[in-house]
Design a protein around this motif. Structure first.
Motif, PDB file in Angstrom:
ATOM      1  N   LEU A   1       0.826  -1.211   0.000  1.00  0.00           N
ATOM      2  CA  LEU A   1       0.000   0.000   0.000  1.00  0.00           C
ATOM      3  C   LEU A   1       0.858   1.258   0.000  1.00  0.00           C
ATOM      4  O   LEU A   1       0.537   2.233  -0.681  1.00  0.00           O
ATOM      5  CB  LEU A   1      -0.953  -0.037   1.186  1.00  0.00           C
ATOM      6  N   ILE A   2       1.957   1.231   0.730  1.00  0.00           N
ATOM      7  CA  ILE A   2       2.874   2.371   0.695  1.00  0.00           C
ATOM      8  C   ILE A   2       3.496   2.506  -0.692  1.00  0.00           C
ATOM      9  O   ILE A   2       3.720   3.620  -1.185  1.00  0.00           O
ATOM     10  CB  ILE A   2       3.953   2.222   1.786  1.00  0.00           C
ATOM     11  N   ARG A   3       3.747   1.395  -1.350  1.00  0.00           N
ATOM     12  CA  ARG A   3       4.330   1.416  -2.700  1.00  0.00           C
ATOM     13  C   ARG A   3       3.495   2.264  -3.660  1.00  0.00           C
ATOM     14  O   ARG A   3       4.050   2.981  -4.512  1.00  0.00           O
ATOM     15  CB  ARG A   3       4.429  -0.017  -3.241  1.00  0.00           C
ATOM     16  N   ILE A   4       2.195   2.214  -3.547  1.00  0.00           N
ATOM     17  CA  ILE A   4       1.328   2.885  -4.525  1.00  0.00           C
ATOM     18  C   ILE A   4       0.982   4.320  -4.128  1.00  0.00           C
ATOM     19  O   ILE A   4       0.281   5.010  -4.866  1.00  0.00           O
ATOM     20  CB  ILE A   4       0.051   2.077  -4.799  1.00  0.00           C
ATOM     21  N   VAL A   5       1.481   4.776  -2.969  1.00  0.00           N
ATOM     22  CA  VAL A   5       1.291   6.169  -2.561  1.00  0.00           C
ATOM     23  C   VAL A   5       2.345   7.036  -3.242  1.00  0.00           C
ATOM     24  O   VAL A   5       3.519   6.675  -3.325  1.00  0.00           O
ATOM     25  CB  VAL A   5       1.411   6.316  -1.031  1.00  0.00           C
ATOM     26  N   LYS A   6       1.931   8.194  -3.731  1.00  0.00           N
ATOM     27  CA  LYS A   6       2.870   9.135  -4.334  1.00  0.00           C
ATOM     28  C   LYS A   6       3.787   9.735  -3.270  1.00  0.00           C
ATOM     29  O   LYS A   6       3.378   9.891  -2.110  1.00  0.00           O
ATOM     30  CB  LYS A   6       2.106  10.277  -5.014  1.00  0.00           C
ATOM     31  N   PRO A   7       5.013  10.090  -3.618  1.00  0.00           N
ATOM     32  CA  PRO A   7       5.857  10.832  -2.676  1.00  0.00           C
ATOM     33  C   PRO A   7       5.122  12.095  -2.190  1.00  0.00           C
ATOM     34  O   PRO A   7       4.546  12.830  -2.988  1.00  0.00           O
ATOM     35  CB  PRO A   7       7.084  11.187  -3.522  1.00  0.00           C
ATOM     36  N   GLY A   8       5.143  12.297  -0.907  1.00  0.00           N
ATOM     37  CA  GLY A   8       4.398  13.397  -0.310  1.00  0.00           C
ATOM     38  C   GLY A   8       2.973  13.035   0.038  1.00  0.00           C
ATOM     39  O   GLY A   8       2.276  13.806   0.709  1.00  0.00           O
ATOM     40  N   GLY A   9       2.522  11.870  -0.425  1.00  0.00           N
ATOM     41  CA  GLY A   9       1.160  11.418  -0.147  1.00  0.00           C
ATOM     42  C   GLY A   9       1.061  10.724   1.195  1.00  0.00           C
ATOM     43  O   GLY A   9       2.055  10.542   1.914  1.00  0.00           O
ATOM     44  N   VAL A  10      -0.148  10.296   1.528  1.00  0.00           N
ATOM     45  CA  VAL A  10      -0.450   9.768   2.851  1.00  0.00           C
ATOM     46  C   VAL A  10      -1.119   8.398   2.759  1.00  0.00           C
ATOM     47  O   VAL A  10      -1.991   8.170   1.909  1.00  0.00           O
ATOM     48  CB  VAL A  10      -1.377  10.741   3.616  1.00  0.00           C
ATOM     49  N   PHE A  11      -0.690   7.516   3.630  1.00  0.00           N
ATOM     50  CA  PHE A  11      -1.368   6.241   3.874  1.00  0.00           C
ATOM     51  C   PHE A  11      -1.946   6.312   5.282  1.00  0.00           C
ATOM     52  O   PHE A  11      -1.195   6.412   6.256  1.00  0.00           O
ATOM     53  CB  PHE A  11      -0.385   5.085   3.737  1.00  0.00           C
ATOM     54  N   ALA A  12      -3.262   6.305   5.382  1.00  0.00           N
ATOM     55  CA  ALA A  12      -3.952   6.412   6.670  1.00  0.00           C
ATOM     56  C   ALA A  12      -4.699   5.114   6.954  1.00  0.00           C
ATOM     57  O   ALA A  12      -5.439   4.622   6.103  1.00  0.00           O
ATOM     58  CB  ALA A  12      -4.938   7.582   6.655  1.00  0.00           C
ATOM     59  N   PHE A  13      -4.486   4.564   8.152  1.00  0.00           N
ATOM     60  CA  PHE A  13      -5.154   3.303   8.480  1.00  0.00           C
ATOM     61  C   PHE A  13      -5.312   3.176   9.983  1.00  0.00           C
ATOM     62  O   PHE A  13      -4.742   3.954  10.760  1.00  0.00           O
ATOM     63  CB  PHE A  13      -4.377   2.112   7.918  1.00  0.00           C
ATOM     64  N   ASN A  14      -6.089   2.198  10.378  1.00  0.00           N
ATOM     65  CA  ASN A  14      -6.275   1.938  11.799  1.00  0.00           C
ATOM     66  C   ASN A  14      -6.161   0.447  12.089  1.00  0.00           C
ATOM     67  O   ASN A  14      -6.253  -0.393  11.184  1.00  0.00           O
ATOM     68  CB  ASN A  14      -7.620   2.493  12.304  1.00  0.00           C
ATOM     69  N   VAL A  15      -5.971   0.145  13.367  1.00  0.00           N
ATOM     70  CA  VAL A  15      -5.906  -1.241  13.820  1.00  0.00           C
ATOM     71  C   VAL A  15      -6.398  -1.274  15.259  1.00  0.00           C
ATOM     72  O   VAL A  15      -6.280  -0.278  15.992  1.00  0.00           O
ATOM     73  CB  VAL A  15      -4.459  -1.797  13.698  1.00  0.00           C
ATOM     74  N   GLN A  16      -6.991  -2.381  15.642  1.00  0.00           N
ATOM     75  CA  GLN A  16      -7.473  -2.489  17.013  1.00  0.00           C
ATOM     76  C   GLN A  16      -6.303  -2.417  17.995  1.00  0.00           C
ATOM     77  O   GLN A  16      -5.232  -2.954  17.744  1.00  0.00           O
ATOM     78  CB  GLN A  16      -8.244  -3.792  17.204  1.00  0.00           C
ATOM     79  N   ASN A  17      -6.547  -1.745  19.112  1.00  0.00           N
ATOM     80  CA  ASN A  17      -5.490  -1.510  20.095  1.00  0.00           C
ATOM     81  C   ASN A  17      -5.779  -2.320  21.357  1.00  0.00           C
ATOM     82  O   ASN A  17      -6.030  -1.778  22.431  1.00  0.00           O
ATOM     83  CB  ASN A  17      -5.413  -0.010  20.410  1.00  0.00           C
ATOM     84  N   ARG A  18      -5.738  -3.642  21.193  1.00  0.00           N
ATOM     85  CA  ARG A  18      -5.951  -4.556  22.322  1.00  0.00           C
ATOM     86  C   ARG A  18      -5.047  -5.763  22.149  1.00  0.00           C
ATOM     87  O   ARG A  18      -4.410  -5.948  21.107  1.00  0.00           O
ATOM     88  CB  ARG A  18      -7.414  -4.965  22.430  1.00  0.00           C
ATOM     89  N   ALA A  19      -5.009  -6.587  23.188  1.00  0.00           N
ATOM     90  CA  ALA A  19      -4.004  -7.649  23.260  1.00  0.00           C
ATOM     91  C   ALA A  19      -4.041  -8.594  22.062  1.00  0.00           C
ATOM     92  O   ALA A  19      -2.990  -9.030  21.583  1.00  0.00           O
ATOM     93  CB  ALA A  19      -4.179  -8.438  24.559  1.00  0.00           C
ATOM     94  N   LEU A  20      -5.238  -8.894  21.562  1.00  0.00           N
ATOM     95  CA  LEU A  20      -5.363  -9.824  20.443  1.00  0.00           C
ATOM     96  C   LEU A  20      -4.612  -9.337  19.212  1.00  0.00           C
ATOM     97  O   LEU A  20      -4.205 -10.137  18.363  1.00  0.00           O
ATOM     98  CB  LEU A  20      -6.854 -10.023  20.110  1.00  0.00           C
ATOM     99  N   PHE A  21      -4.405  -8.018  19.104  1.00  0.00           N
ATOM    100  CA  PHE A  21      -3.753  -7.432  17.936  1.00  0.00           C
ATOM    101  C   PHE A  21      -2.348  -6.930  18.249  1.00  0.00           C
ATOM    102  O   PHE A  21      -1.756  -6.203  17.440  1.00  0.00           O
ATOM    103  CB  PHE A  21      -4.614  -6.288  17.379  1.00  0.00           C
ATOM    104  N   ASP A  22      -1.796  -7.321  19.392  1.00  0.00           N
ATOM    105  CA  ASP A  22      -0.459  -6.864  19.768  1.00  0.00           C
ATOM    106  C   ASP A  22       0.587  -7.248  18.717  1.00  0.00           C
ATOM    107  O   ASP A  22       1.464  -6.450  18.371  1.00  0.00           O
ATOM    108  CB  ASP A  22      -0.044  -7.442  21.123  1.00  0.00           C
ATOM    109  N   GLY A  23       0.504  -8.472  18.232  1.00  0.00           N
ATOM    110  CA  GLY A  23       1.483  -8.937  17.247  1.00  0.00           C
ATOM    111  C   GLY A  23       1.394  -8.152  15.950  1.00  0.00           C
ATOM    112  O   GLY A  23       2.413  -7.786  15.361  1.00  0.00           O
ATOM    113  N   CYS A  24       0.177  -7.897  15.500  1.00  0.00           N
ATOM    114  CA  CYS A  24      -0.028  -7.143  14.266  1.00  0.00           C
ATOM    115  C   CYS A  24       0.510  -5.726  14.405  1.00  0.00           C
ATOM    116  O   CYS A  24       1.256  -5.241  13.539  1.00  0.00           O
ATOM    117  CB  CYS A  24      -1.520  -7.116  13.925  1.00  0.00           C
ATOM    118  N   ARG A  25       0.181  -5.066  15.516  1.00  0.00           N
ATOM    119  CA  ARG A  25       0.652  -3.697  15.727  1.00  0.00           C
ATOM    120  C   ARG A  25       2.179  -3.647  15.824  1.00  0.00           C
ATOM    121  O   ARG A  25       2.827  -2.743  15.287  1.00  0.00           O
ATOM    122  CB  ARG A  25       0.034  -3.080  16.984  1.00  0.00           C
ATOM    123  N   ALA A  26       2.757  -4.626  16.511  1.00  0.00           N
ATOM    124  CA  ALA A  26       4.214  -4.664  16.656  1.00  0.00           C
ATOM    125  C   ALA A  26       4.895  -4.827  15.301  1.00  0.00           C
ATOM    126  O   ALA A  26       5.916  -4.175  15.023  1.00  0.00           O
ATOM    127  CB  ALA A  26       4.621  -5.792  17.597  1.00  0.00           C
TER     128      ALA A  26
END
Length: 224
Positions: free
Chosen positions: A153-178
């Motif tokens: 997803l970052i690959r397809i963003v233009k220089p100066g552009g933005v990649f905005a996303f979210n992820v759950q902030n709880r223990a089940l998603f600790d590995g993903c966030r890390a």
């Protein structure tokens, strides 16, 4: 059906998705759920798309020629909220579920639609530096969209552009966030991106899975 029954449908489908890494099963669950997805999501106060739109749009290049890709767009909830919070550019949508995308088409806010899932080893059908903004709400998780997919997803963003996303902030998603932070920290060290995070609500209701409101974490990644 009443609100309690809508919530039951929502959490049952979410559990099916969370318990598998089989893309075909995810596709079927979302396809079968398309007609009532927004109703059921509202019943469990799935506010992640609105929170992402509200908190991130100020970071975007925002004019009529700005191009945004809504990833895991589903029925178009994020895109609708982006319009509400002032995004005026062109939006495309990509999602694994054709029935979900059919619902998104009904909103009349997207230009192009791509029916494809995200996999870290499968290239997306977009050129490098294609979009001013890429946005993804609610899709990241170890058995859903893997953390490594953010590289695509970052690959397809233009220089100066933005990649905005979210992820759950709880223990089940600790590995993903890390893993996300490890990837972004490495890219930041190489001066490829900069990023910041913001705490936000993901689900705004008591849930069957945890008994608590579920918090989220928003990432705003700028491609350098």
């Amino acid at each position: 059906m009443n609100e309690e029954e809508y919530r039951e449908v929502a959490w049952t489908n979410i559990a099916k998705i969370a318990d598998t890494d089989d893309q075909d099963i995810c596709d079927k669950v979302y396809g079968d759920w398309a007609d009532t997805y927004e109703r059921d999501s509202n019943a469990i106060k799935f506010v992640a798309p609105e929170e992402l739109a509200k908190r991130s749009v100020k970071f975007f290049r925002n004019d009529e020629s700005s191009q945004l890709l809504d990833v895991a767009a589903g029925t178009g909830t994020l895109g609708q909220h982006l319009r509400t919070y002032g995004f005026t550019g062109i939006m495309d949508a990509i999602d694994i579920s054709a029935p979900m995308l059919e619902k998104a088409k009904e909103k009349g806010i997207y230009r192009n639609f791509v029916c494809q899932g995200l996999h870290p080893d499968k290239s997306l059908p977009f050129d490098d530096n294609s979009y001013d903004v890429v946005a993804l709400s609610g899709g990241l998780g170890d058995k859903h969209i893997e953390a490594r997919c953010i590289l695509q997803l970052i690959r397809i963003v233009k220089p100066g552009g933005v990649f905005a996303f979210n992820v759950q902030n709880r223990a089940l998603f600790d590995g993903c966030r890390a893993e996300i932070k490890q990837i972004l920290d490495g890219m930041a060290a190489r001066k490829e991106v900069s990023y910041e995070t913001m705490e936000a609500t993901h689900y705004g209701t008591l849930t069957k899975m945890t008994g608590d409101v579920i918090p989220g974490l928003i990432f705003i990644v700028t491609k350098l």
